[in-house]
Enzyme design. Sequence first.
Site, short mmCIF file in Angstrom:
data_model
loop_
_atom_site.label_atom_id
_atom_site.label_comp_id
_atom_site.label_asym_id
_atom_site.label_seq_id
_atom_site.Cartn_x
_atom_site.Cartn_y
_atom_site.Cartn_z
CG HIS A 110 12.17 14.86 -30.08
ND1 HIS A 110 12.90 13.85 -29.49
CD2 HIS A 110 13.07 15.63 -30.75
CE1 HIS A 110 14.18 14.01 -29.78
NE2 HIS A 110 14.31 15.07 -30.54
CG ASP A 114 13.93 21.01 -36.05
OD1 ASP A 114 15.02 21.60 -36.10
OD2 ASP A 114 13.83 19.78 -36.05
#
Length: 456
Positions: free
Chosen positions: A330, A389
């Site tokens: 991330h 995700d």
Amino acid sequence: MEYLTKKYGQDIAELTKAASKSDVINPKLYEKYDVKRGLRDINGNGVICGLTEISEITAFGKDAEGNKVPVNGELYYRGVNIRDFVKGAAGRRFAFEEATYLLLFGHLPSKEHLERFCELLGDLRVLHPNFVRDIIMKAPSKDMMNMLARCVLSLYSYDPKADNTSRRNVMRQSLHLIAQFPLLCVYSQKAYNYNNSDASLCIHKPKKELSTAETILYTLRDDMKFSQLEAQVLDLCLVLHAEHGGGNNSTFTTHVVTSSGTDTYSSVAASLGSLKGPKHGGANIKVCEMFDAIKENVPDFERGKLTDYIAKILDKEAFDKTGLVYGMGHAVYSLSDPRADILKEFAEKLAVEKGMEKEYEMRKSVADIAAELIAEKRKIYKGVSPNVDFYSGFVYDMLGLPRELYTPLFAVARIAGWSAHRIEELTNGGKIIRPGYQAVAKRQKYVPLESRKLDQ
């Protein structure tokens, strides 16, 4: 259109080639002028360009000597830790509505206020009688995000106070959009199916007493049935996607476009355009496609074979050959993404109900293997872990949701955060957001038309 494309195809190709020569900027110039590409510093941290009270993301702490060190990520909605929020809202039907209230108004609602708020959203969850026929059914797009943006822009025409940017009017518009987004998404998908396959057109009117998550499942499924756990997990997904700081691409777009003084519908449509991108909201579909490839190439899920295949992905020899393991890492978080931590637990529960425990365990293995290989091959030392995700697409797959709805579902949640940030920008902004760009093109003289060379 196709005829014109063929007629001028060669011209377009030559013009593109000419433009590409003049558009390339020497990478060394970014260093020379100290340009923060992507509005990030040399360490990848976002450049501070605004203040917000809506949410906070933490990924680093300090050791005893005051040095910056990676820590498990935390996410706060209006100062409330998302882990505590999820734990406190466990078992309730309207967690997303509660999170929306918190984001919009800055505090947790009382039982009475939450009930009233849910009733309000239920009453607002309607569309103009002819909207589905005139807007959604006509020329449905192959991409649901484009369709959603078109619907939002069309709603402008149905609002007699569309350009009024007073706080009260923008709040009214925001509440309408929050309530209507599930219908816009589901009905657009139904229209797409009807026009592009042999599917029947079956549109269900929503029930006012249902939550946002329940409304999605109720209106999407032909039999209108869903389990309590299915609704609970989808509700949780909406909570976790509702907001993620003012610096994420689509929310920053909200601030930028709002600062120009434009209307709510134009602002939301711009944010939808940002969220559509595969580097932002479209990432969960790439995760699903990657796992499809993994299951096809390693059907027995044997760990050694998984390791070999993931290594090939990283070496640009497998899947889409980009070298990316989607769903891992991330831009902000280091050791962990709190949203992924939370969703992982609920994904396991849903996997048990759906009889997909083996696939869930495979994903855990992939996460562990990928973290090790990425750290080794990319020399990343801050920590690499699954992001939200990584599990959200798996949850949507288990719920039987069509993949073209995955990113729109992100928007159903994020409209809550966008609305809060739009109101915050209108309240505290005042100046149009206008960062600077350093011009680096060489000066040139104007040459009369008759004196120019053919290749000039």
